[in-house]
Design an enzyme around this catalytic site. Structure first.
Site, PDB file in Angstrom:
ATOM      1  N   HIS A  86       0.826  -1.239   0.049  1.00 56.60           N
ATOM      2  CA  HIS A  86       0.050   0.069   0.075  1.00 56.60           C
ATOM      3  C   HIS A  86       0.758   1.094  -0.110  1.00 56.60           C
ATOM      4  O   HIS A  86       0.777   2.178  -0.746  1.00 56.60           O
ATOM      5  CB  HIS A  86      -1.039   0.056   1.179  1.00 56.60           C
ATOM      6  N   GLU A  87       1.972   1.238   1.027  1.00 60.94           N
ATOM      7  CA  GLU A  87       2.630   2.627   1.069  1.00 60.94           C
ATOM      8  C   GLU A  87       3.630   2.536  -0.203  1.00 60.94           C
ATOM      9  O   GLU A  87       3.912   3.814  -0.594  1.00 60.94           O
ATOM     10  CB  GLU A  87       3.549   2.447   2.168  1.00 60.94           C
ATOM     11  N   HIS A 123       1.941   4.831  -2.531  1.00 60.56           N
ATOM     12  CA  HIS A 123       2.079   6.302  -2.394  1.00 60.56           C
ATOM     13  C   HIS A 123       3.363   6.925  -2.640  1.00 60.56           C
ATOM     14  O   HIS A 123       3.434   7.841  -3.390  1.00 60.56           O
ATOM     15  CB  HIS A 123       1.970   6.467  -0.852  1.00 60.56           C
TER      16      HIS A 123
END
Length: 97
Positions: A49-50, A53
């Protein structure tokens, strides 16, 4: 040719294969359902997920000081070739870029 389609036959046509693992969870399921395995799965999900980003910020030219998986005290860290700091922290309940 009949050998090619043997697996498509219904069980009453013969060539039945006995499932010796029926009712037994796979080793991967056993690992993931243990506390340590659940922690590892959560950490992988947060990392993935990160990373989204991080890659998006890099693509749009947003400066990044630190990429971290988890919160709390730093367990492990290193500086990347581009100067970004990458860290693994003690509480893997999230992360930040």
């Amino acid at each position: 040719r009949s050998e090619l389609f043997a697996s498509l036959r219904s069980p009453d046509q013969g060539n039945e294969v006995e499932n010796t693992n029926a009712g037994k969870p796979s080793p991967l399921i056993k690992l993931a359902s243990s506390p340590l395995g659940a922690l590892a799965v959560l950490t992988c999900v947060v990392l993935f997920h990160e990373s989204g980003h991080y890659l998006t910020a890099k693509h749009f030219g947003v400066p990044i000081d630190e990429f971290s998986v988890g919160f709390g005290p730093k367990l492990f860290g290193f500086q990347g070739f581009n100067g970004d700091q990458f860290n693994l922290r003690s509480i893997p309940m999230g992360g930040y870029v």
